[in-house]
Structure formats: C-alpha cells, structure tokens
Design a protein around this motif. Sequence first.
Motif, PDB file in Angstrom:
ATOM      1  N   ASP A 134      39.379  34.779  45.588  1.00  4.80           N
ATOM      2  CA  ASP A 134      39.794  35.781  44.594  1.00  4.80           C
ATOM      3  C   ASP A 134      38.672  36.119  43.611  1.00  4.80           C
ATOM      4  O   ASP A 134      38.896  36.228  42.401  1.00  4.80           O
ATOM      5  N   CYS A 173      36.273  38.140  41.418  1.00  5.36           N
ATOM      6  CA  CYS A 173      36.247  39.440  40.742  1.00  5.36           C
ATOM      7  C   CYS A 173      35.000  39.521  39.867  1.00  5.36           C
ATOM      8  O   CYS A 173      34.688  38.573  39.131  1.00  5.36           O
ATOM      9  N   CYS A 215      36.646  43.040  43.801  1.00  6.75           N
ATOM     10  CA  CYS A 215      38.062  42.867  43.458  1.00  6.75           C
ATOM     11  C   CYS A 215      38.737  41.894  44.431  1.00  6.75           C
ATOM     12  O   CYS A 215      39.056  42.258  45.571  1.00  6.75           O
ATOM     13  N   VAL A 230      37.910  39.144  46.249  1.00  7.58           N
ATOM     14  CA  VAL A 230      37.296  38.822  47.538  1.00  7.58           C
ATOM     15  C   VAL A 230      37.445  37.331  47.842  1.00  7.58           C
ATOM     16  O   VAL A 230      37.186  36.491  46.975  1.00  7.58           O
ATOM     17  N   MET A 286      33.648  45.722  53.756  1.00  8.05           N
ATOM     18  CA  MET A 286      33.941  45.964  52.342  1.00  8.05           C
ATOM     19  C   MET A 286      34.069  47.461  52.071  1.00  8.05           C
ATOM     20  O   MET A 286      33.334  48.279  52.633  1.00  8.05           O
ATOM     21  N   ARG A 316      36.452  45.599  47.896  1.00  5.54           N
ATOM     22  CA  ARG A 316      37.485  44.779  48.532  1.00  5.54           C
ATOM     23  C   ARG A 316      37.134  44.538  49.993  1.00  5.54           C
ATOM     24  O   ARG A 316      36.483  45.363  50.629  1.00  5.54           O
ATOM     25  N   LYS A 320      43.677  45.270  55.966  1.00  2.68           N
ATOM     26  CA  LYS A 320      44.557  45.784  54.925  1.00  2.68           C
ATOM     27  C   LYS A 320      44.821  47.255  55.202  1.00  2.68           C
ATOM     28  O   LYS A 320      44.100  48.140  54.726  1.00  2.68           O
TER      29      LYS A 320
END
Length: 346
Positions: free
Chosen positions: A9, A11, A36, A38, A231, A235, A321
């Motif tokens: 996570d 950031c 954000c 990662v 990426m 993200r 995603k």
Amino acid sequence: MSALLRVQDLCVRFRTMGPLKAFASGIKAPFIDAVCGVSFEIQKGETLALVGESGSGKSTVARTIIGLQSAFSGSIQFEGQELIGLSAAERKPYLQRMAMMFQDPVGSLSPRCTVRSLLAEPFRIHGLKERDATAEVTRLLRMVGLPIDFARRYPHQLSGGQARRIGMARALALNPTLIIADEPTAGLDVSVQGEVLNLLARLQDEFGVAILIISHNLNVVRHMTDRMAIMYLGRFIEVGDTDDIFYQPRHPYTEALLAANPKADPDAVLNRIELKGEMPSLFMRPSGCEFHTRCRYAQEICSRLFAEASASSHDANHSSKCHFPLGRMGASQRSLSAVESASIKD
C-alpha cells in the motif's frame, strides 16, 4: 519463503504549492498523488519489471524504495526490516545490500571524479576501510568487462555503454542482494543493449541478486523478467507472470501496450490499438476507472466505480483491475458486447 522485498500500500505524494498560498487559495489538499496504494513482492534471485507510460510513477516507486524519496504512507520491508520511519543512520546497513542503476548513466556520475574514485566511493561511504581500493576497482572493472586503464578516465571520456557498465560496477561494489535498474538500456545501440542485458543476466546467475527493472522496452522485459506489473497513473492495473501477460493480457491498457510493441519482422501483420487522447493529468484524475477515458471497451459503470483487483480464474498470480477483463471470449466479443449494451440503453 519470505520475500526479499515486500511493498504494501505504498503512497507517494508531492506538494503542489506552499501552505500559505494554499490557505489563501482555499485549497485544502495542495498535493498530487504520484503513487497510489502499490503493493508487490520480490523474491531472492527474481526479476520483476515495472512497465507503463512516462509519468506513471515507475521511477518514483524505485526512488522511494532506495530512500531518495519519502513515502506518504504504506510499508517497505527489506529482508524483513521495515524501512519507512528509519533514520538515515538506521537505514544505512540495509542500503548497503541495495543498489540502483540510474536512468541517465553519464548524469549519475560526478564529472569531477575519476572512474577509480567513483567505484571506490561505496567503500568510503560505508566505512569499509579494510578493503584495498585498488584491488576492488580492478575487480569491478574486470567484472563488467572494461580494461583496467579506464580507472583513470572521467565520465565525459566514456561512451553511453561504457558509462552504463561503470554504473553497473558501482551498483555491484558491495555485493547487494537487490539491484534496481531504471531503464538499463535507454539511449544505447541495440548491440550494446544486448551486451548490457547479457552482462546483467550473467551477474544475476553468478551472485543470485534480485532485480527490479523499470523499462519501456517490452522486448527487454520479455527477455529478462519473471514477473511484470503494469502501472497507470500511479497504480498497478495488472500484475502477473511475464509469459502469461504477454500471452493473454487481461487489462485493455496492457493489451494496447503490447500491441504497440515494435516487431523486427517487416512482413508481420500489425494489429495496433489506438488509444484515445493523452494520459490524464494527476491534477485531474478521472472518476471511476481512471483508464475509462481512453478505453475502447468502457461502459457506464467504468466512469462511476473503480475496479478492484481480481485474479484470473485459472491463475491466482495473474490479477488485473478492470470491470470487464479480457479473457477467453476475446477482445472482439468484448467490443461487441459494449456496443450492444450501449444500443440497448439508448
């Protein structure tokens, strides 16, 4: 098996204006989020690639891991030790086992120092006074295939390929367990690229180092890496084994990247996918799925809701995603279903 590097996570944000100007302008959050949430792991001896357009946050991730950029939140664990929150002195022993090859090989070398001084510098920084500097410089030059007399040269006397080899030698000076290679073949002739990649692969086989590669060159990624992460706007939108992603990408952005990869065969049938528009600005992130403004498969839900990571039904290590991931049904059927749904809605 515990991971050599575990990022959770992560950031990273940058301030866009000073606090007084932000207060006067009525802006409560004068920041942009370059990275954000990662998350990824690298095992010992493994090679992972970060792939994406310029400005997607790849180098920011690398610089944050190595300690050149501060993280806003998240976790970076190296050899089981949490690095975020450590002071420079506490972090130093771990940085001794972590090295970085910078994107600009000549620009990363001080023009005032000889190659000998540059290669001996890591030993001075980490207080390894018992090492024979001359012997170590000779060892490193031989390791990367350069003559010993290069020790007397300055960076402006080196070609791009030679400077890249010096950068590689400096990264290997303290026998690291992780090397971060930012665009290791950028600006090099194809023949020199091959030499650098073969050297990097040989050194990995000999010393078992893990490598994090940042590259736009998909041929390099396919040749060198075990896994890759795509990426977009800071993200990860697709992560999986390199062969699996090249064989069957699941995110439309990955599909477009792979389709744009140049082929050496002049008779090859090219199936280019033209993305609409430019990458959105970090100052004005699109709502929902941030790729929907350029996606040819986008539907109404894509502009409203952000897609969570979902694994492939036949491979738990391959995730993306996307609300409508590419799958066995094929891209053409996806496109048709999007058109049909739009016509029904109208």
